[in-house]
Scaffold this motif. Sequence first.
Motif, short mmCIF file in Angstrom:
data_model
loop_
_atom_site.label_atom_id
_atom_site.label_comp_id
_atom_site.label_asym_id
_atom_site.label_seq_id
_atom_site.Cartn_x
_atom_site.Cartn_y
_atom_site.Cartn_z
N PRO A 48 36.13 65.71 20.17
CA PRO A 48 35.34 64.60 20.74
C PRO A 48 35.29 64.62 22.27
O PRO A 48 34.26 64.28 22.86
N LEU A 49 36.40 65.00 22.91
CA LEU A 49 36.39 65.09 24.37
C LEU A 49 35.42 66.17 24.84
O LEU A 49 34.69 65.99 25.83
N TYR A 50 35.43 67.31 24.16
CA TYR A 50 34.51 68.39 24.50
C TYR A 50 33.06 67.97 24.30
O TYR A 50 32.19 68.23 25.15
N TRP A 51 32.79 67.29 23.18
CA TRP A 51 31.42 66.82 22.92
C TRP A 51 30.98 65.81 23.97
O TRP A 51 29.84 65.83 24.44
N THR A 52 31.88 64.91 24.37
CA THR A 52 31.53 63.91 25.38
C THR A 52 31.19 64.57 26.70
O THR A 52 30.23 64.18 27.38
N LEU A 53 31.97 65.55 27.09
CA LEU A 53 31.74 66.19 28.39
C LEU A 53 30.43 66.96 28.43
O LEU A 53 29.66 66.84 29.39
N ILE A 54 30.15 67.74 27.39
CA ILE A 54 28.92 68.55 27.42
C ILE A 54 27.67 67.69 27.20
O ILE A 54 26.60 68.01 27.72
N THR A 55 27.82 66.60 26.46
CA THR A 55 26.65 65.74 26.22
C THR A 55 26.24 64.99 27.48
O THR A 55 25.06 64.70 27.68
N SER A 56 27.20 64.67 28.34
CA SER A 56 26.87 63.93 29.55
C SER A 56 26.00 64.73 30.51
O SER A 56 25.37 64.16 31.40
N PHE A 57 25.94 66.06 30.34
CA PHE A 57 25.11 66.91 31.20
C PHE A 57 23.81 67.33 30.53
O PHE A 57 23.08 68.15 31.08
N LYS A 58 23.49 66.80 29.36
CA LYS A 58 22.25 67.13 28.68
C LYS A 58 21.16 66.12 29.02
O LYS A 58 21.44 64.94 29.25
N ALA A 59 19.93 66.58 29.00
CA ALA A 59 18.79 65.68 29.20
C ALA A 59 18.52 64.90 27.92
O ALA A 59 18.80 65.36 26.82
N GLN A 60 17.96 63.70 28.07
CA GLN A 60 17.74 62.85 26.91
C GLN A 60 16.73 63.46 25.94
O GLN A 60 16.90 63.38 24.72
N ASN A 61 15.68 64.10 26.46
CA ASN A 61 14.65 64.66 25.58
C ASN A 61 15.10 65.93 24.86
O ASN A 61 14.43 66.40 23.94
N ARG A 62 16.24 66.50 25.27
CA ARG A 62 16.74 67.71 24.63
C ARG A 62 18.04 67.48 23.86
O ARG A 62 18.65 68.43 23.41
N TYR A 63 18.42 66.23 23.74
CA TYR A 63 19.70 65.95 23.08
C TYR A 63 19.63 66.27 21.59
O TYR A 63 20.55 66.86 21.02
N TYR A 64 18.52 65.90 20.94
CA TYR A 64 18.38 66.10 19.49
C TYR A 64 17.76 67.46 19.15
O TYR A 64 17.50 67.75 17.98
N ALA A 65 17.48 68.28 20.16
CA ALA A 65 16.76 69.53 19.90
C ALA A 65 17.66 70.66 19.45
O ALA A 65 17.20 71.56 18.74
N GLY A 66 18.94 70.65 19.83
CA GLY A 66 19.82 71.77 19.52
C GLY A 66 21.10 71.31 18.88
O GLY A 66 21.28 70.14 18.49
N ASN A 67 22.03 72.24 18.80
CA ASN A 67 23.35 71.96 18.24
C ASN A 67 24.12 71.05 19.19
O ASN A 67 24.25 71.36 20.38
N PRO A 68 24.66 69.93 18.70
CA PRO A 68 25.36 69.02 19.62
C PRO A 68 26.65 69.58 20.20
O PRO A 68 27.14 69.07 21.21
N LEU A 69 27.22 70.62 19.59
CA LEU A 69 28.45 71.20 20.09
C LEU A 69 28.23 72.42 20.98
O LEU A 69 29.21 73.03 21.43
N VAL A 70 26.98 72.76 21.25
CA VAL A 70 26.67 73.89 22.13
C VAL A 70 26.24 73.35 23.49
O VAL A 70 25.36 72.48 23.56
N PRO A 71 26.82 73.83 24.58
CA PRO A 71 26.43 73.35 25.91
C PRO A 71 24.98 73.68 26.21
O PRO A 71 24.43 74.68 25.73
N THR A 72 24.36 72.85 27.00
CA THR A 72 22.96 73.06 27.35
C THR A 72 22.83 74.21 28.35
O THR A 72 23.74 74.46 29.16
#
Length: 298
Positions: A48-72
């Motif tokens: 969960p900490l890893y997911w929180t950190l990488i998600t905070s650097f993703k754009a909103q329009n690309r959040y649902y486009a890829g794997n949530p556990l893969v960095p953008t």
Amino acid sequence: MTDTLTESRRPRQAGRRERQEPSRPAARRRNWAGGLAGWLWLAVVAVPLYWTLITSFKAQNRYYAGNPLVPTADPTLDNYRLVIESDFLRYFVNSVVVTAGAVVPAVLFSFMAAYAIVRGWRMRTLRAMNGLFLMGLAIPLQATVIPVYLIIIKLQLYDSLPALILPSIAFAIPLSVLVLSNFIRDVPKELFDSMRVDGATEWTTLWRLAAPLTRPAILTVSIFNALTIWNGFLLPLILTQSPDRRTLPLALWTFQGQYGVNVPAVVAAVVLTTLPVLVLYAFGRRQLLSGLTAGFSR
């Protein structure tokens, strides 16, 4: 005769070595189940900490486009910029004022009450007060929301920071008194008697003797109450209404729209909200651990 004595000792020593040798393989056995459980728990906490950190650097329009556990591939700071521009500093100051305004009086009052309970245990009044403090541990916050709301309305403090500070002080006192009284009981009675022989008053003994010896417990209680009040959500939700009176946990609702939630912005706000907690833990880690383990080492 000496030869017979030495010969008689050798079999005993050999027998002892034989007894000790079988225990060596047992000592070398590894606790595979405990190690596996530890790694599983580390994964449960780290993912969960890893997911929180990488998600905070993703754009909103690309959040649902890829794997949530893969960095953008193209990280951005727009989420943090949006959070800071959305009155984050005001919410941060409100949380600091509420936390400091509740923790300092609660710890001071709890320390003095714990000292009075321990030193005057034979008095019925103090024993009754200690019973009231212990009863406060059995009353959850959710069960007192309506009475607290009505009291705040009667005091004309609704939609203000004191409306959050006063109930937070009340709910922080019972556990603080319990922890501090247990630590003060561990102080040797001879030290209090020597202070009294030297002519010290109870007030001097409180701050010159009891306070330094129970410093780890005071810091432990302060950090615990600060984390509880900092993460509080129910009291700000019930007792405030204006946007400029919101605290950080309640301000996360700002990024919730009518038809959706800006998840990266919410996660970025969570990261910024957690940073003061991490700084507080970094500075008070040693005192916190010593206060938590002092009861087991005595």
